[in-house]
Design an enzyme around this catalytic site. Structure first.
Site, PDB file in Angstrom:
ATOM      1  CD  GLU A 185       2.554  -3.834   1.540  1.00 41.15           C
ATOM      2  OE1 GLU A 185       2.466  -4.888   2.224  1.00 41.15           O
ATOM      3  OE2 GLU A 185       1.808  -3.594   0.568  1.00 41.15           O
TER       4      GLU A 185
ATOM      5  CE1 TYR B  16       0.344  -7.929  -1.257  1.00 38.87           C
ATOM      6  CE2 TYR B  16       1.409  -8.049   0.892  1.00 38.87           C
ATOM      7  CZ  TYR B  16       0.875  -7.305  -0.142  1.00 38.87           C
ATOM      8  OH  TYR B  16       0.858  -5.927  -0.064  1.00 38.87           O
TER       9      TYR B  16
END
Length: 394
Positions: A137, A95
């Protein structure tokens, strides 16, 4: 939390994003891969070439900007993307890389619209969104790792069965090399498969629906051979080169499209290779000796392209289910010809759960018919193969 000033700055950039369109995300991916070529082991490069991934990412960014004050409305999209990310083994550190190049893209494409204060607001907004995904996640990874037969990350499997289902579709059954049990899944979900094709520079990861009821010992996928431009690298490799005993890497089952657990009639509607998750659902219902009405509706081009013909007939007989098939380009005795017409068969309009899978155009067509017949939108569930598309917007 974002400040009112930051929210205002982000909302002011929405017209700029919309005018840029998918060109923005195309620039982003080009930049990302030029700096981090190893990420091409993760991303589906066929979707990059076709433009579908760029469009999906642009729509996600635009949706986030428009709903920045109420991100909860995006919970369905967040879950769908988080499920897909876990099938690709996306990690938290990815990310930061994506955020760096997304911000750089905004600055490079529209420097006048994204001065430093606006970029700072977008950086804060991105960190909020990334945190939501990373948290969800992490939960999914932990749940699957802790469950019976579960694991995290790559796991080695071997091909133990390969069966032709129709002119275009072949089934592949994989068992783990370690001989241990595998994680159960809910019918309708998919699995991530990673292969290294000898002629390709990078590994390839694809997601394929699981096409039979969960058994705790193996996984079966059923893959259509694709020959359209930019698509078919992996499907043709599986069809032509993967042999019994060959090894592949699998990631745990994922997906937010699955059979809803409630006492109600079930209607399974598919076209082409969209039949694969429906096979898992039909198989599961048969094994459960489901007590409520079941209908199985399928559309295909021809008899030669009808996958699982005998299997679906047997399962429908076992369930005493309605079984209806449309052949678009061929007249077949005791079958329907042309496009699927849902008003021509009895359906549980008010009480049923309706599941749709197939080409996007077909799903739009089926969804519109269901709504016109009076089916509530909350009872229509659908799965899009590849980057997501919203069939409700058409």
């Amino acid at each position: 939390m974002l400040s009112e000033q930051q929210l205002g700055l982000i909302k002011a950039t929405i017209p700029v994003l919309e005018s840029a369109g998918p060109a923005l995300t195309a620039h982003f991916y080009q930049r990302l891969f030029s700096h981090h070529s190893q990420l091409q082991h993760i991303f589906n490069m066929s979707n990059q070439k076709s433009g579908r991934q760029q469009l999906a990412l642009f729509e996600a960014i635009a949706a986030y900007a428009k709903n920045i004050e109420n991100v909860s409305v995006l919970i369905g999209a967040v879950e769908r993307i988080a499920q897909k990310h876990t099938s690709l083994n996306i990690q938290a550190e990815h990310y930061a890389i994506v955020g760096e190049h997304l911000l750089a893209t905004l600055e490079e494409l529209a420097p006048e619209s994204f001065p430093q204060n606006v970029l700072a607001a977008w950086q804060s907004a991105y960190q909020v969104l990334a945190g939501i995904f990373i948290e969800r996640e992490a939960q999914l990874y932990q749940e699957r790792s802790n469950a019976a037969g579960g694991w995290r990350g790559p796991r080695a499997f071997k091909l133990i069965a390969k069966e032709v289902e129709s002119e275009l579709v072949t089934s592949f059954t994989f068992a783990p090399l370690d001989g241990l049990p595998v994680l159960d899944y809910v019918s309708g979900q998919y699995i991530g498969i990673e292969v290294k094709i000898p002629t390709a520079e990078f590994k390839e990861i694809r997601q394929y629906s699981l096409s039979q009821a969960s058994n705790g010992q193996s996984y079966r996928i059923s893959v259509k051979r694709e020959n359209t431009p930019f698509i078919g690298v992996v499907s043709n490799y599986l069809h032509d080169e993967l042999m019994l005993g060959d090894e592949v890497t699998l990631y745990p089952p994922s997906g937010e499209f699955f059979l809803v657990d409630r006492d109600a009639p079930v209607v399974l509607i598919s076209a082409g290779v969209g039949i694969t998750p429906m096979m898992a659902m039909l198989d599961t219902l048969a094994k459960q000796e489901y007590k409520f009405p079941v209908s199985f509706l399928h559309a295909c081009n021809s008899l030669a392209q009808q996958s699982f013909a005998q299997n679906t007939q047997a399962l429908c007989q076992q369930l005493n289910a309605g079984h209806y098939v449309w052949y678009q380009h061929e007249h077949v005795e005791n079958a329907r010809h042309g496009t699927m017409q849902l008003n021509a068969v009895p359906l549980p309009i008010e009480l049923g759960d309706f599941y749709i899978c197939g080409p996007i155009g077909f799903m739009q067509f089926a969804y519109q018919q269901l709504r016109e017949l009076g089916v509530a939108a909350s009872r229509i569930h659908y799965e899009v193969f590849g980057p997501h598309a919203n069939i409700f917007d058409h």
